[in-house]
Design a protein around this motif. Structure first.
Motif, PDB file in Angstrom:
ATOM      1  N   GLU A  76       0.790  -1.224   0.000  1.00  0.00           N
ATOM      2  CA  GLU A  76       0.000   0.000   0.000  1.00  0.00           C
ATOM      3  C   GLU A  76       0.826   1.280   0.000  1.00  0.00           C
ATOM      4  O   GLU A  76       0.360   2.318  -0.444  1.00  0.00           O
ATOM      5  N   SER A  84      -6.454   9.870 -11.282  1.00  0.00           N
ATOM      6  CA  SER A  84      -5.475   8.890 -10.795  1.00  0.00           C
ATOM      7  C   SER A  84      -5.709   7.534 -11.446  1.00  0.00           C
ATOM      8  O   SER A  84      -6.780   7.267 -12.009  1.00  0.00           O
ATOM      9  N   TYR A  85      -4.706   6.680 -11.362  1.00  0.00           N
ATOM     10  CA  TYR A  85      -4.815   5.314 -11.890  1.00  0.00           C
ATOM     11  C   TYR A  85      -4.593   4.349 -10.734  1.00  0.00           C
ATOM     12  O   TYR A  85      -3.517   4.333 -10.125  1.00  0.00           O
ATOM     13  N   ALA A  86      -5.601   3.551 -10.424  1.00  0.00           N
ATOM     14  CA  ALA A  86      -5.539   2.642  -9.278  1.00  0.00           C
ATOM     15  C   ALA A  86      -5.366   1.201  -9.755  1.00  0.00           C
ATOM     16  O   ALA A  86      -5.983   0.778 -10.736  1.00  0.00           O
ATOM     17  N   ASN A  93      -6.320  -2.237  -9.256  1.00  0.00           N
ATOM     18  CA  ASN A  93      -7.434  -2.938  -8.622  1.00  0.00           C
ATOM     19  C   ASN A  93      -7.025  -4.375  -8.302  1.00  0.00           C
ATOM     20  O   ASN A  93      -6.740  -5.157  -9.205  1.00  0.00           O
ATOM     21  N   GLU A 129     -14.285  -0.931  -6.661  1.00  0.00           N
ATOM     22  CA  GLU A 129     -13.545   0.327  -6.649  1.00  0.00           C
ATOM     23  C   GLU A 129     -13.995   1.256  -5.527  1.00  0.00           C
ATOM     24  O   GLU A 129     -13.345   2.267  -5.247  1.00  0.00           O
ATOM     25  N   ARG A 171     -11.200   1.669  -2.354  1.00  0.00           N
ATOM     26  CA  ARG A 171      -9.870   2.033  -2.839  1.00  0.00           C
ATOM     27  C   ARG A 171      -8.849   2.239  -1.727  1.00  0.00           C
ATOM     28  O   ARG A 171      -7.649   2.245  -2.001  1.00  0.00           O
ATOM     29  N   TRP A 188      -5.295   0.586  -1.730  1.00  0.00           N
ATOM     30  CA  TRP A 188      -4.826   0.185  -3.058  1.00  0.00           C
ATOM     31  C   TRP A 188      -3.524   0.912  -3.410  1.00  0.00           C
ATOM     32  O   TRP A 188      -3.204   1.964  -2.866  1.00  0.00           O
ATOM     33  N   THR A 189      -2.782   0.334  -4.345  1.00  0.00           N
ATOM     34  CA  THR A 189      -1.628   1.018  -4.928  1.00  0.00           C
ATOM     35  C   THR A 189      -2.133   1.925  -6.040  1.00  0.00           C
ATOM     36  O   THR A 189      -2.791   1.455  -6.974  1.00  0.00           O
ATOM     37  N   ILE A 190      -1.821   3.225  -5.945  1.00  0.00           N
ATOM     38  CA  ILE A 190      -2.404   4.215  -6.856  1.00  0.00           C
ATOM     39  C   ILE A 190      -1.316   5.127  -7.408  1.00  0.00           C
ATOM     40  O   ILE A 190      -0.462   5.608  -6.672  1.00  0.00           O
ATOM     41  N   HIS A 216      -1.113   8.628  -8.514  1.00  0.00           N
ATOM     42  CA  HIS A 216      -1.966   9.803  -8.354  1.00  0.00           C
ATOM     43  C   HIS A 216      -1.789  10.820  -9.478  1.00  0.00           C
ATOM     44  O   HIS A 216      -2.628  11.715  -9.625  1.00  0.00           O
TER      45      HIS A 216
END
Length: 442
Positions: free
Chosen positions: A321, A347-349, A351, A381, A384, A387-389, A391
């Motif tokens: 995380e 951002s791109y998460a 999932n 989602e 979140r 989660w690894t995001i 940003h």
């Protein structure tokens, strides 16, 4: 690539082999007659091993010098500092756990432009510091038929040997191409490793630099384990995908290291990062892998300015995380740049739903990329947190598009065929799991 002439020796009976050996020139006799500091130039011909070098000399070969060794001892054993051996073709006929073509147990030794065909190890260094292995060719001797991976030795095998340079070597069809253990401050540069288990295998080699190497058709391109302050830069690892555990680069228990400007293409997993922290991964081109990058219990790493293009699954993260991700380009991300600064406001998460699902129920691999899985993933989602995001994803590629030239590779699979094979494997695994589960219940 290095152009080489292959010498295939016929198999004779013991008596015939003895007659052949009797006609060979003893290299040991020549070495015994030399004075320390002398330079020996071997004329064309076939020479008999094994030979033990216990004085500081230079041995250079003309174009057609072959050293034949059918003894379990190393073809060349070096036990004096400052020895140089250059240009010899070595055929190590004997195999076994301890069989090696060249053994080095001394400092500042230079091995250059050797061609080694071996049934054991290629070159072994033990407590041998500040030497150089340059421009050598090392390959498993296939003249006696096929062999299993367990029968093979490593191409270059180094243990407790610091400060060595391993450069511009070509290694084919060995166990591990280059194996490094309990050493430090090594330079591994511009080597090419093919058809081996691990192209470059590092264990406890702090302060080492792995730069400009090429690995293809290995199980794993570079396996980096238990290291600190290592640099992995400008390498190309492609087509590591024949095994369920194949990766371009694997980082396990790695700390305070830099992984940059590498090309990772067509592997099962581009970069695999486990139990590693405080590393920087930047400006890597990660494309056409089944999984682009995979995190497992990896914390406090900086992942930025990388390009993820045409991967089946761009990223997977489990128990990871607290990594920092920003300015990476994800070709599957939804991007929106309102202020035209080259960075997306969205951002791109990563999932973790699909990874967690198939970990619990492997049979659900059958539904990979199905509309139902996609729908369930979008429902997840809402959770979140943790989660690894990324940003601040980048709007365009960070690096010029780099790719392995498939036009020169007659053995490579088209991408569509590769994906079909992967999907078929997942379907088969899922089907077998269902059948097994049903049989157990009955």
């Amino acid at each position: 690539m290095i152009s080489l002439t292959v010498f295939l020796l016929p198999c004779y009976s013991d008596s015939r082999a003895a007659e052949e050996n009797a006609s060979l020139i003893s290299l040991q006799d020549i070495v015994d007659k030399a004075s320390p500091g002398e330079r020996i130039v071997l004329p064309d011909g076939s020479y008999l091993g094994p030979v033990r070098i216990d004085k500081q000399i230079v041995i250079q070969a003309s174009e057609q010098v072959v050293l034949v060794n059918d003894h379990p001892a190393p073809a060349i054993s070096i036990q004096a500092d400052g020895v140089v051996v250059q240009g010899i073709r070595i055929i190590q006929k004997q195999g076994g756990d301890d069989s090696t073509a060249v053994s080095v147990q001394a400092d500042e030794v230079i091995l250059k432009e050797l061609e080694i065909r071996t049934r054991g190890y290629g070159i072994q260094l033990r407590d041998a510091h500040d030497g150089a292995l340059e421009g050598n060719y090392i390959a498993w001797d296939r003249s006696q038929g096929p062999s299993s991976l367990g029968e093979k030795g490593n191409g270059i095998d180094l243990y407790k040997s610091s400060g060595n340079l391993i450069e511009q070597n070509v290694i084919v069809n060995m166990k591990d191409g280059i194996y490094l253990d309990n050493s430090k401050d090594l330079m591994i540069a511009d080597n090419q490793i093919f058809e081996s288990r691990y192209g470059i295998h590092c264990m406890y080699v702090d302060g080492t630099k792995i730069v400009g190497n090429v690995g293809e058709y290995n199980i794993t391109g570079a396996m980096i384990m238990g290291v600190r302050e290592v640099t992995v830069s400008s390498n190309s690892f492609a087509k590591q995908r024949s095994n369920v555990n194949s990766q371009g680069i694997l980082l396990y228990d790695v700390r305070d290291s830099l992984v940059e400007k590498n090309v990772l293409e067509g592997n099962r997993v581009g970069i695999y990062l486990e139990r590693s922290s405080r590393n920087e991964l930047s400006y890597n081109s990660i494309s056409r892998n089944f999984v682009g990058i995979q995190f497992v219990s990896a914390e406090d790493n900086l992942i930025h300015y990388n390009d993820f293009v045409a991967n089946v699954i761009e990223a997977e993260a489990t128990k990871s995380e607290s990594n920092q991700l920003h300015h990476n380009f994800w070709d599957m991300a939804d991007l929106l740049d309102l202020d035209d600064d080259g960075v997306s406001e969205l951002s791109y998460a990563i999932n973790p739903f699909y990874r967690n699902l198939i970990t619990r129920i492997p049979a659900f691999q059958l539904f990979f990329q199905s509309p139902g899985i996609h729908f369930l993933s979008t429902m997840a989602e809402q959770e979140r947190q943790g989660w690894t995001i990324d940003h601040s994803p980048g709007m365009k590629l960070n690096m010029p598009r780099m790719s392995v030239d498939a036009s020169t590779d007659n053995n490579s699979l088209p991408e569509s065929m590769f994906l079909t094979i992967v999907a078929s494997m997942l379907l088969l695994i899922s089907g077998l799991t269902i059948i097994y589960s049903r049989g157990s219940k009955e």
